[in-house]
Design a protein around this motif. Structure first.
Motif, PDB file in Angstrom:
ATOM      1  N   LEU A 189       4.866   3.137  -2.312  1.00  0.00           N
ATOM      2  CA  LEU A 189       3.411   3.167  -2.484  1.00  0.00           C
ATOM      3  C   LEU A 189       2.861   1.778  -2.751  1.00  0.00           C
ATOM      4  O   LEU A 189       1.755   1.448  -2.319  1.00  0.00           O
ATOM      5  CB  LEU A 189       3.032   4.094  -3.650  1.00  0.00           C
ATOM      6  N   GLY A 190       3.627   0.960  -3.450  1.00  0.00           N
ATOM      7  CA  GLY A 190       3.201  -0.404  -3.745  1.00  0.00           C
ATOM      8  C   GLY A 190       2.916  -1.222  -2.495  1.00  0.00           C
ATOM      9  O   GLY A 190       2.078  -2.119  -2.507  1.00  0.00           O
ATOM     10  N   LYS A 191       3.567  -0.885  -1.407  1.00  0.00           N
ATOM     11  CA  LYS A 191       3.361  -1.601  -0.128  1.00  0.00           C
ATOM     12  C   LYS A 191       1.973  -1.339   0.445  1.00  0.00           C
ATOM     13  O   LYS A 191       1.486  -2.104   1.268  1.00  0.00           O
ATOM     14  CB  LYS A 191       4.396  -1.170   0.904  1.00  0.00           C
ATOM     15  N   TYR A 192       1.360  -0.242   0.033  1.00  0.00           N
ATOM     16  CA  TYR A 192       0.104   0.175   0.634  1.00  0.00           C
ATOM     17  C   TYR A 192      -1.102  -0.152  -0.229  1.00  0.00           C
ATOM     18  O   TYR A 192      -2.229   0.219   0.092  1.00  0.00           O
ATOM     19  CB  TYR A 192       0.153   1.667   0.939  1.00  0.00           C
ATOM     20  N   ARG A 193      -0.876  -0.875  -1.317  1.00  0.00           N
ATOM     21  CA  ARG A 193      -2.000  -1.290  -2.171  1.00  0.00           C
ATOM     22  C   ARG A 193      -2.763  -2.420  -1.488  1.00  0.00           C
ATOM     23  O   ARG A 193      -2.212  -3.184  -0.734  1.00  0.00           O
ATOM     24  CB  ARG A 193      -1.488  -1.744  -3.537  1.00  0.00           C
ATOM     25  N   LYS A 194      -4.045  -2.503  -1.799  1.00  0.00           N
ATOM     26  CA  LYS A 194      -4.869  -3.586  -1.259  1.00  0.00           C
ATOM     27  C   LYS A 194      -4.419  -4.898  -1.880  1.00  0.00           C
ATOM     28  O   LYS A 194      -4.026  -4.937  -3.039  1.00  0.00           O
ATOM     29  CB  LYS A 194      -6.343  -3.355  -1.591  1.00  0.00           C
ATOM     30  N   GLN A 208       0.790   6.914   6.266  1.00  0.00           N
ATOM     31  CA  GLN A 208       2.050   6.651   5.585  1.00  0.00           C
ATOM     32  C   GLN A 208       2.049   7.244   4.171  1.00  0.00           C
ATOM     33  O   GLN A 208       3.050   7.826   3.728  1.00  0.00           O
ATOM     34  CB  GLN A 208       2.321   5.133   5.509  1.00  0.00           C
ATOM     35  N   ILE A 209       0.916   7.107   3.482  1.00  0.00           N
ATOM     36  CA  ILE A 209       0.801   7.675   2.139  1.00  0.00           C
ATOM     37  C   ILE A 209       0.861   9.194   2.215  1.00  0.00           C
ATOM     38  O   ILE A 209       1.518   9.845   1.395  1.00  0.00           O
ATOM     39  CB  ILE A 209      -0.496   7.186   1.459  1.00  0.00           C
ATOM     40  N   LYS A 210       0.203   9.762   3.210  1.00  0.00           N
ATOM     41  CA  LYS A 210       0.228  11.223   3.394  1.00  0.00           C
ATOM     42  C   LYS A 210       1.641  11.698   3.695  1.00  0.00           C
ATOM     43  O   LYS A 210       2.059  12.758   3.217  1.00  0.00           O
ATOM     44  CB  LYS A 210      -0.726  11.603   4.541  1.00  0.00           C
ATOM     45  N   ASP A 211       2.409  10.923   4.472  1.00  0.00           N
ATOM     46  CA  ASP A 211       3.807  11.279   4.741  1.00  0.00           C
ATOM     47  C   ASP A 211       4.621  11.319   3.449  1.00  0.00           C
ATOM     48  O   ASP A 211       5.449  12.219   3.252  1.00  0.00           O
ATOM     49  CB  ASP A 211       4.442  10.300   5.731  1.00  0.00           C
ATOM     50  N   LEU A 212       4.399  10.344   2.571  1.00  0.00           N
ATOM     51  CA  LEU A 212       5.081  10.352   1.275  1.00  0.00           C
ATOM     52  C   LEU A 212       4.690  11.591   0.467  1.00  0.00           C
ATOM     53  O   LEU A 212       5.541  12.245  -0.143  1.00  0.00           O
ATOM     54  CB  LEU A 212       4.729   9.097   0.474  1.00  0.00           C
ATOM     55  N   TYR A 213       3.401  11.899   0.477  1.00  0.00           N
ATOM     56  CA  TYR A 213       2.899  13.082  -0.233  1.00  0.00           C
ATOM     57  C   TYR A 213       3.565  14.353   0.295  1.00  0.00           C
ATOM     58  O   TYR A 213       4.045  15.184  -0.481  1.00  0.00           O
ATOM     59  CB  TYR A 213       1.378  13.157  -0.073  1.00  0.00           C
ATOM     60  N   ASP A 214       3.616  14.481   1.620  1.00  0.00           N
ATOM     61  CA  ASP A 214       4.230  15.660   2.232  1.00  0.00           C
ATOM     62  C   ASP A 214       5.710  15.764   1.866  1.00  0.00           C
ATOM     63  O   ASP A 214       6.210  16.854   1.567  1.00  0.00           O
ATOM     64  CB  ASP A 214       4.078  15.627   3.756  1.00  0.00           C
ATOM     65  N   MET A 215       6.409  14.631   1.872  1.00  0.00           N
ATOM     66  CA  MET A 215       7.827  14.623   1.534  1.00  0.00           C
ATOM     67  C   MET A 215       8.049  15.060   0.088  1.00  0.00           C
ATOM     68  O   MET A 215       8.916  15.884  -0.191  1.00  0.00           O
ATOM     69  CB  MET A 215       8.404  13.212   1.760  1.00  0.00           C
ATOM     70  N   ALA A 217      -6.888   5.527  -6.474  1.00  0.00           N
ATOM     71  CA  ALA A 217      -7.045   5.603  -5.014  1.00  0.00           C
ATOM     72  C   ALA A 217      -7.831   4.421  -4.460  1.00  0.00           C
ATOM     73  O   ALA A 217      -7.604   4.008  -3.318  1.00  0.00           O
ATOM     74  CB  ALA A 217      -7.713   6.915  -4.624  1.00  0.00           C
ATOM     75  N   GLU A 218      -8.728   3.854  -5.247  1.00  0.00           N
ATOM     76  CA  GLU A 218      -9.524   2.707  -4.796  1.00  0.00           C
ATOM     77  C   GLU A 218      -8.651   1.476  -4.525  1.00  0.00           C
ATOM     78  O   GLU A 218      -9.054   0.581  -3.797  1.00  0.00           O
ATOM     79  CB  GLU A 218     -10.584   2.351  -5.838  1.00  0.00           C
ATOM     80  N   ASP A 219      -7.461   1.446  -5.115  1.00  0.00           N
ATOM     81  CA  ASP A 219      -6.561   0.301  -4.958  1.00  0.00           C
ATOM     82  C   ASP A 219      -5.693   0.392  -3.702  1.00  0.00           C
ATOM     83  O   ASP A 219      -4.941  -0.530  -3.412  1.00  0.00           O
ATOM     84  CB  ASP A 219      -5.646   0.166  -6.175  1.00  0.00           C
ATOM     85  N   TYR A 220      -5.789   1.503  -2.984  1.00  0.00           N
ATOM     86  CA  TYR A 220      -4.956   1.714  -1.798  1.00  0.00           C
ATOM     87  C   TYR A 220      -5.780   1.567  -0.528  1.00  0.00           C
ATOM     88  O   TYR A 220      -6.931   1.967  -0.475  1.00  0.00           O
ATOM     89  CB  TYR A 220      -4.274   3.085  -1.847  1.00  0.00           C
ATOM     90  N   ASP A 221      -5.168   0.986   0.469  1.00  0.00           N
ATOM     91  CA  ASP A 221      -5.838   0.701   1.736  1.00  0.00           C
ATOM     92  C   ASP A 221      -5.850   1.958   2.608  1.00  0.00           C
ATOM     93  O   ASP A 221      -4.795   2.516   2.915  1.00  0.00           O
ATOM     94  CB  ASP A 221      -5.103  -0.429   2.452  1.00  0.00           C
ATOM     95  N   ILE A 222      -7.033   2.382   3.008  1.00  0.00           N
ATOM     96  CA  ILE A 222      -7.200   3.588   3.826  1.00  0.00           C
ATOM     97  C   ILE A 222      -6.474   3.462   5.170  1.00  0.00           C
ATOM     98  O   ILE A 222      -6.099   4.467   5.768  1.00  0.00           O
ATOM     99  CB  ILE A 222      -8.704   3.924   4.017  1.00  0.00           C
ATOM    100  N   ARG A 223      -6.215   2.232   5.612  1.00  0.00           N
ATOM    101  CA  ARG A 223      -5.485   2.045   6.879  1.00  0.00           C
ATOM    102  C   ARG A 223      -4.081   2.632   6.817  1.00  0.00           C
ATOM    103  O   ARG A 223      -3.494   2.942   7.843  1.00  0.00           O
ATOM    104  CB  ARG A 223      -5.374   0.556   7.228  1.00  0.00           C
TER     105      ARG A 223
END
Length: 74
Positions: free
Chosen positions: A68-73, A42-49, A32-38
């Motif tokens: 998910l790779g798009k949202y990494r820092k 979008q990540i939550k939408d993927l999770y929900d899906m 989770a530290e590698d993902y941007d909180i901004r």
């Protein structure tokens, strides 16, 4: 747990849930530290899906991991 708020704790929960659902073997790519909180929404939408869909095909899993790779820092 209220996942509607973009907190680091919620991001960790969502990323860990995705790693489990997607049966990711190399968990180091799902830190989770590698993902941007901004990008929490979008990540939550993927999770929900993934939660609604239940079982995913191999190509669907690859698509989610790619997204998910798009949202990494950087």
């Amino acid at each position: 747990m209220n996942l509607s708020e973009a907190t680091q704790e919620n991001l960790a929960f969502v990323i860990n849930g995705l790693a489990e659902d997607l049966q990711v073997v190399n968990r180091s790519i799902m830190d989770a530290e590698d993902y941007d909180i901004r990008y929490y929404d979008q990540i939550k939408d993927l999770y929900d899906m993934v939660q609604m869909k239940g079982q995913l095909s191999v190509s669907e899993i690859q698509a989610v991991v790619g997204e998910l790779g798009k949202y990494r820092k950087s």
